[in-house]
Design an enzyme around this catalytic site. Structure first.
Site, PDB file in Angstrom:
ATOM      1  N   ASP A  45      -8.144  -5.412   4.578  1.00 36.58           N
ATOM      2  CA  ASP A  45      -7.961  -6.853   4.370  1.00 36.58           C
ATOM      3  C   ASP A  45      -8.212  -7.707   5.622  1.00 36.58           C
ATOM      4  O   ASP A  45      -8.322  -8.916   5.522  1.00 36.58           O
ATOM      5  CB  ASP A  45      -6.532  -7.131   3.880  1.00 36.58           C
ATOM      6  CG  ASP A  45      -6.221  -6.394   2.587  1.00 36.58           C
ATOM      7  OD1 ASP A  45      -7.181  -6.057   1.870  1.00 36.58           O
ATOM      8  OD2 ASP A  45      -5.036  -6.175   2.311  1.00 36.58           O
ATOM      9  N   SER A  85      -6.480  -1.216   7.484  1.00 37.05           N
ATOM     10  CA  SER A  85      -6.363  -2.136   6.345  1.00 37.05           C
ATOM     11  C   SER A  85      -7.712  -2.782   6.101  1.00 37.05           C
ATOM     12  O   SER A  85      -8.308  -3.325   7.031  1.00 37.05           O
ATOM     13  CB  SER A  85      -5.333  -3.225   6.671  1.00 37.05           C
ATOM     14  OG  SER A  85      -5.462  -4.276   5.756  1.00 37.05           O
ATOM     15  N   ARG A  87       3.169   6.304  -0.128  1.00 32.99           N
ATOM     16  CA  ARG A  87       4.190   5.276   0.055  1.00 32.99           C
ATOM     17  C   ARG A  87       5.523   6.006  -0.034  1.00 32.99           C
ATOM     18  O   ARG A  87       5.702   6.885  -0.875  1.00 32.99           O
ATOM     19  CB  ARG A  87       4.036   4.179  -0.988  1.00 32.99           C
ATOM     20  CG  ARG A  87       2.704   3.441  -0.793  1.00 32.99           C
ATOM     21  CD  ARG A  87       2.716   2.004  -1.250  1.00 32.99           C
ATOM     22  NE  ARG A  87       1.761   1.210  -0.499  1.00 32.99           N
ATOM     23  CZ  ARG A  87       0.471   1.059  -0.817  1.00 32.99           C
ATOM     24  NH1 ARG A  87      -0.023   1.648  -1.878  1.00 32.99           N
ATOM     25  NH2 ARG A  87      -0.316   0.317  -0.061  1.00 32.99           N
ATOM     26  N   GLY A 117      -8.845  -8.238  -0.381  1.00 35.57           N
ATOM     27  CA  GLY A 117      -8.339  -9.053   0.728  1.00 35.57           C
ATOM     28  C   GLY A 117      -6.927  -9.566   0.546  1.00 35.57           C
ATOM     29  O   GLY A 117      -6.327 -10.080   1.483  1.00 35.57           O
ATOM     30  N   ARG A 144     -27.275 -16.797 -15.320  1.00 39.72           N
ATOM     31  CA  ARG A 144     -25.839 -16.904 -15.583  1.00 39.72           C
ATOM     32  C   ARG A 144     -25.045 -16.978 -14.295  1.00 39.72           C
ATOM     33  O   ARG A 144     -25.468 -16.484 -13.252  1.00 39.72           O
ATOM     34  CB  ARG A 144     -25.366 -15.668 -16.371  1.00 39.72           C
ATOM     35  CG  ARG A 144     -25.657 -15.784 -17.844  1.00 39.72           C
ATOM     36  CD  ARG A 144     -25.179 -14.559 -18.568  1.00 39.72           C
ATOM     37  NE  ARG A 144     -23.752 -14.313 -18.347  1.00 39.72           N
ATOM     38  CZ  ARG A 144     -23.140 -13.219 -18.780  1.00 39.72           C
ATOM     39  NH1 ARG A 144     -23.795 -12.285 -19.411  1.00 39.72           N
ATOM     40  NH2 ARG A 144     -21.852 -13.063 -18.566  1.00 39.72           N
ATOM     41  N   GLY A 195      -1.182  -0.167   7.394  1.00 37.91           N
ATOM     42  CA  GLY A 195      -1.197  -1.626   7.291  1.00 37.91           C
ATOM     43  C   GLY A 195       0.091  -2.271   7.765  1.00 37.91           C
ATOM     44  O   GLY A 195       0.882  -1.653   8.493  1.00 37.91           O
TER      45      GLY A 195
HETATM   46  P1  ADP Z   1       0.662  -0.854   4.146  1.00 39.05           P
HETATM   47  O1  ADP Z   1       1.049  -0.120   5.397  1.00 39.05           O
HETATM   48  O2  ADP Z   1      -0.740  -0.555   3.720  1.00 39.05           O
HETATM   49  O3  ADP Z   1       1.003  -2.324   4.231  1.00 39.05           O
HETATM   50  P2  ADP Z   1       3.037  -0.485   2.488  1.00 39.05           P
HETATM   51  O4  ADP Z   1       3.476  -1.891   2.673  1.00 39.05           O
HETATM   52  O5  ADP Z   1       3.145   0.103   1.120  1.00 39.05           O
HETATM   53  O6  ADP Z   1       1.535  -0.231   2.944  1.00 39.05           O
HETATM   54  O7  ADP Z   1       3.904   0.422   3.484  1.00 39.05           O
HETATM   55  C1  ADP Z   1       3.679   1.811   3.579  1.00 39.05           C
HETATM   56  C2  ADP Z   1       4.979   2.530   3.859  1.00 39.05           C
HETATM   57  O8  ADP Z   1       5.538   2.050   5.100  1.00 39.05           O
HETATM   58  C3  ADP Z   1       6.087   2.297   2.819  1.00 39.05           C
HETATM   59  O9  ADP Z   1       5.963   3.142   1.706  1.00 39.05           O
HETATM   60  C4  ADP Z   1       7.321   2.617   3.634  1.00 39.05           C
HETATM   61  O10 ADP Z   1       7.515   4.005   3.724  1.00 39.05           O
HETATM   62  C5  ADP Z   1       6.950   2.093   5.028  1.00 39.05           C
HETATM   63  N1  ADP Z   1       7.500   0.728   5.212  1.00 39.05           N
HETATM   64  C6  ADP Z   1       6.970  -0.439   4.787  1.00 39.05           C
HETATM   65  N2  ADP Z   1       7.759  -1.492   5.114  1.00 39.05           N
HETATM   66  C7  ADP Z   1       8.831  -0.959   5.753  1.00 39.05           C
HETATM   67  C8  ADP Z   1      10.024  -1.502   6.331  1.00 39.05           C
HETATM   68  N3  ADP Z   1      10.267  -2.808   6.328  1.00 39.05           N
HETATM   69  N4  ADP Z   1      10.905  -0.647   6.895  1.00 39.05           N
HETATM   70  C9  ADP Z   1      10.667   0.685   6.923  1.00 39.05           C
HETATM   71  N5  ADP Z   1       9.574   1.249   6.391  1.00 39.05           N
HETATM   72  C10 ADP Z   1       8.664   0.463   5.822  1.00 39.05           C
HETATM   73 MG    MG Z   2       0.680  -3.992   3.174  1.00 39.91          MG
END
Ligand code: ADP
Ligand code: MG
Length: 267
Positions: A174, A172, A96, A217, A209, A126
Site C-alpha cells: 500500500d 506492504s 495473523r 492501497g 466503453r 505492515g
Molecule cells: P499488517 O502488519 O499487514 O498491517 P495486521 O494489522 O493484520 O497486518 O497485523 C499482523 C499481526 O501483527 C496481527 O495478527 C497481530 O499478531 C500483530 N499486531 C497487530 N497490531 C498489534 C498490536 N496493536 N499489538 C500487538 N500485536 C499486534
Molecule cells: Mg495493516
C-alpha cells in the site's frame, strides 16, 4: 557464494569491522499480508547476519511461530535463502496472530526468544506488525522479569538479554508508512495494475466503453494516483481527497467530453 567463510570476523574488510555480529542472534519473521519482495528482504537479513558472524533464526508463520516456538524457530543457513529473490509471497510463511495481541502471548514469545538468546528481531510486515514489534520491544525487560519470577528463565538470562533490538522493514503493497519512500511490494503492485489496465484498454477501445477499476492501497491513494497518471485515466478517486459535492455531474460532463476510451480508477 555458498562457500563464503563467515566464521571469522578478522576476514572482514576494514569498513565492515563495526558490524561484527559475533555471539549475537537475530530472529527474522514476516507478518500480516504478504508482499512481493519479502523473500528478498529475508534473504538480505540472513546473508548479512551470517556475514557478520551472527546466528540467524527463521521464525515461521509470523508472530504465531514466535508464540508457539519449538520447530517454528529454526537456525537459517546461507543456502536456505538461495533462489528466492524473484519468488513472490514469503518462504517462511505469514499469519495473523491473535495471541500476540495479548501480554500473555507476548510473554510466551519472549520466553522462546530468551531461551535461544535471540535479542535482535527483524520484523517484515505492515503497520499492525510493526506496532506489535514496537510494543514487544517496550515491554521486553518487564516480560523477562516476569518469566524469571515464574521460574521459566533464570536471573542471569534476564541480565544478559535485558534489551531487545528491533528492526522493522515495511512489507506492504500500500505504500502507507511514513518515514519510508517506497514500501516493500509497492512497485510490484503498481506494475501488476498497469499490466491489467493495458489488457483492459484493448476491450475498452473495441467497445468504446468506460471501465471502472478498483485498485489496491486501502487508505492510501498512492497506487490509485500513480496508476491513474501512468495509464491516463480520466477520473480518479483518492481516499486522501474525497470528491466534492455534485461530483457525479462533473464526472459525467468530463467523460462525455472525451471521445474514445476511458479508464477510471476508483479506490
Ligand atoms: P499488517 O502488519 O499487514 O498491517 P495486521 O494489522 O493484520 O497486518 O497485523 C499482523 C499481526 O501483527 C496481527 O495478527 C497481530 O499478531 C500483530 N499486531 C497487530 N497490531 C498489534 C498490536 N496493536 N499489538 C500487538 N500485536 C499486534
Ligand atoms: Mg495493516
Amino acid at each position: 557464494m555458498s562457500d563464503l567463510d563467515s566464521s571469522s570476523s578478522s576476514a572482514y574488510p576494514k569498513y565492515l569491522e563495526h558490524l561484527s555480529g559475533d555471539g549475537k542472534a537475530i530472529g527474522v519473521l514476516t507478518s500480516g499480508g504478504d508482499a512481493q519482495g519479502m523473500n528478498a528482504a529475508v534473504r538480505a537479513v540472513v546473508r548479512m547476519g551470517i556475514y557478520t558472524g551472527a546466528k540467524v533464526y527463521f521464525i515461521y508463520e509470523g508472530y504465531q511461530g514466535l508464540v508457539d516456538g519449538g520447530s517454528n524457530i529454526v537456525e537459517a543457513k546461507w543456502d536456505c535463502v538461495s533462489s528466492i529473490l524473484q519468488v513472490g509471497g514469503t518462504i517462511i510463511g505469514s499469519a495473523r496472530c491473535k495471541a500476540f495481541r495479548s501480554r500473555e502471548g507476548r510473554l510466551k514469545a519472549a520466553c522462546n526468544l530468551a531461551r535461544l538468546g535471540i535479542t535482535n528481531l527483524c520484523v517484515i510486515g505492515g503497520d499492525g506488525s510493526l506496532t506489535g514489534a514496537n510494543l514487544f520491544r517496550k515491554e521486553w525487560s518487564g516480560l523477562l522479569e516476569k518469566l524469571a519470577r515464574n521460574g521459566d528463565i533464570d536471573n542471569d538470562t534476564v541480565q544478559k538479554y535485558s534489551y531487545l533490538n528491533v528492526v522493522g522493514m515495511v512489507g506492504s503493497i500500500d505504500n502507507d508508512f511514513c518515514g519510508t519512500d517506497m514500501t516493500i511490494g509497492t512497485d510490484s503492485a503498481l506494475h501488476r495494475i498497469i499490466e491489467v489496465v493495458d489488457a483492459i484498454m484493448t476491450t475498452a477501445q473495441s467497445h468504446q466503453r468506460t471501465f471502472v477499476l478498483e485498485v489496491m492501497g486501502r487508505h492510501c491513494g498512492y497506487l490509485a494516483l500513480v496508476s491513474a497518471l501512468t495509464c491516463g485515466a480520466d477520473w480518479v478517486f483518492l481516499p486522501e481527497s474525497p470528491p466534492e459535492e455534485d461530483w457525479e455531474e462533473n464526472m459525467c460532463l468530463k467523460l462525455s467530453e472525451v471521445t474514445g476510451n476511458l479508464a477510471m480508477l476508483l479506490e
